[in-house]
Design an enzyme around this catalytic site. Structure first.
Site, PDB file in Angstrom:
ATOM      1  N   HIS A 270      -6.985  -4.802  10.379  1.00 16.08           N
ATOM      2  CA  HIS A 270      -6.745  -4.569   8.942  1.00 16.08           C
ATOM      3  C   HIS A 270      -5.447  -5.245   8.494  1.00 16.08           C
ATOM      4  O   HIS A 270      -4.528  -5.448   9.291  1.00 16.08           O
ATOM      5  CB  HIS A 270      -6.779  -3.075   8.586  1.00 16.08           C
ATOM      6  CG  HIS A 270      -5.580  -2.278   8.974  1.00 16.08           C
ATOM      7  ND1 HIS A 270      -5.605  -0.912   9.125  1.00 16.08           N
ATOM      8  CD2 HIS A 270      -4.299  -2.623   9.238  1.00 16.08           C
ATOM      9  CE1 HIS A 270      -4.410  -0.472   9.445  1.00 16.08           C
ATOM     10  NE2 HIS A 270      -3.604  -1.478   9.525  1.00 16.08           N
TER      11      HIS A 270
ATOM     12  N   ASP B  85       0.809  -1.218   0.000  1.00 11.21           N
ATOM     13  CA  ASP B  85       0.000   0.000   0.000  1.00 11.21           C
ATOM     14  C   ASP B  85       0.844   1.270   0.000  1.00 11.21           C
ATOM     15  O   ASP B  85       2.057   1.226   0.172  1.00 11.21           O
ATOM     16  CB  ASP B  85      -0.966  -0.010   1.207  1.00 11.21           C
ATOM     17  CG  ASP B  85      -0.284  -0.410   2.499  1.00 11.21           C
ATOM     18  OD1 ASP B  85       0.953  -0.280   2.595  1.00 11.21           O
ATOM     19  OD2 ASP B  85      -0.983  -0.857   3.426  1.00 11.21           O
TER      20      ASP B  85
END
Ligand code: PGA
Length: 240
Positions: free
Chosen positions: A135, A67
């Site tokens: 997450h 990410d």
């Protein structure tokens, strides 16, 4: 799912380095899925040391990061591009053209990243940290799993957790581009590292709870090769 507990946070993270080094040793042109955050730093330190000592070679290794923040320049020291340069890329013989991080905010940028991973033959080993909210990458708790690379609005809990890297929570970008759950599940092996008491609930829910997009890491229960490495603090609810 394999679960291993270590006496210290450092040992848990270094064990992840061992698994990545083993992958590199066995397949010199491996595709590594890499992560940022505080957790993987000792793993990268080990990889750098082993490279310096000639134990492993990155010449043919390709990497894909999970990410990146949206709206932050790659040269900004808070960007994940800068993080990877600092902790790994500038310290070993990885070829710059073989390192990849997602960037941009368009659907085209997302599908291009998925396509690049696919064209590389898929990820051999994916390193993961875990958020306090469960997450993985920036796949935040939601009503459904997202398959491919996508633009995410960060959860308030993630903004607060990541504020420590910025001058204040106000400076934390609100959006990120992240690999999806499908990208992570498609990796041949997944290594998740969790350290510290504030990850204990997420570890427990990931391993013992129902599989739900409200705890994104819980999907790893279905992964055929998933190793979870935790220190004592992060595994304390597992010992009840
Ligand atoms: P951390 O982040 O390693 O900085 O705790 C992990 C994550 O949020 O995935």
């Amino acid at each position: 799912m394999e679960f291993h507990v270590y006496e210290s946070a450092r040992a848990a993270c270094e064990a992840a380095g061992v698994l990545i080094a083993a992958q590199i040793t066995r397949k010199g042109d491996s595709v590594l899925g890499l992560a940022t955050g505080s957790t993987p730093i000792p793993a990268y330190e080990m990889l750098v040391q082993w490279w310096e000592r000639g134990v492993i070679d990155f010449d043919k290794i390709r990497t894909f990061n999970l990410d990146e923040y949206v709206g932050i320049d790659q040269k900004n020291p808070m960007s994940y591009h800068a993080f990877m340069q600092e902790h790994l890329f500038s310290k070993v013989n990885l070829r710059p053209e073989n390192t990849n991080l997602p960037s941009g905010r368009s659907v085209t940028a997302c599908t291009a990243y998925d396509e690049k991973i696919r064209a590389a033959g898929g990820i051999d080993i994916q390193l993961l940290g875990i958020g306090r909210n469960g997450h993985i990458g920036f796949n935040e708790p939601a009503d459904e799993f997202t398959y491919g690379t996508h633009i995410v609005t960060l959860a308030q809990d993630t903004i607060e957790a990541n504020a420590r890297f910025f001058r204040s929570a106000d400076e934390v970008p609100r959006q990120a581009i992240s690999m999806g759950i499908g990208n992570i599940m498609a990796a041949r092996c997944v290594v998740l590292v969790a350290t510290g008491e504030n990850k204990a609930q997420a570890v427990y829910d990931t391993i013992c709870g129902p599989i739900t997009p409200h705890v994104p890491a819980s999907i790893l229960q279905l992964h055929p090769c998933c190793v979870i490495l935790a220190d004592r603090d992060a595994s304390k609810l597992m010992r009840k």
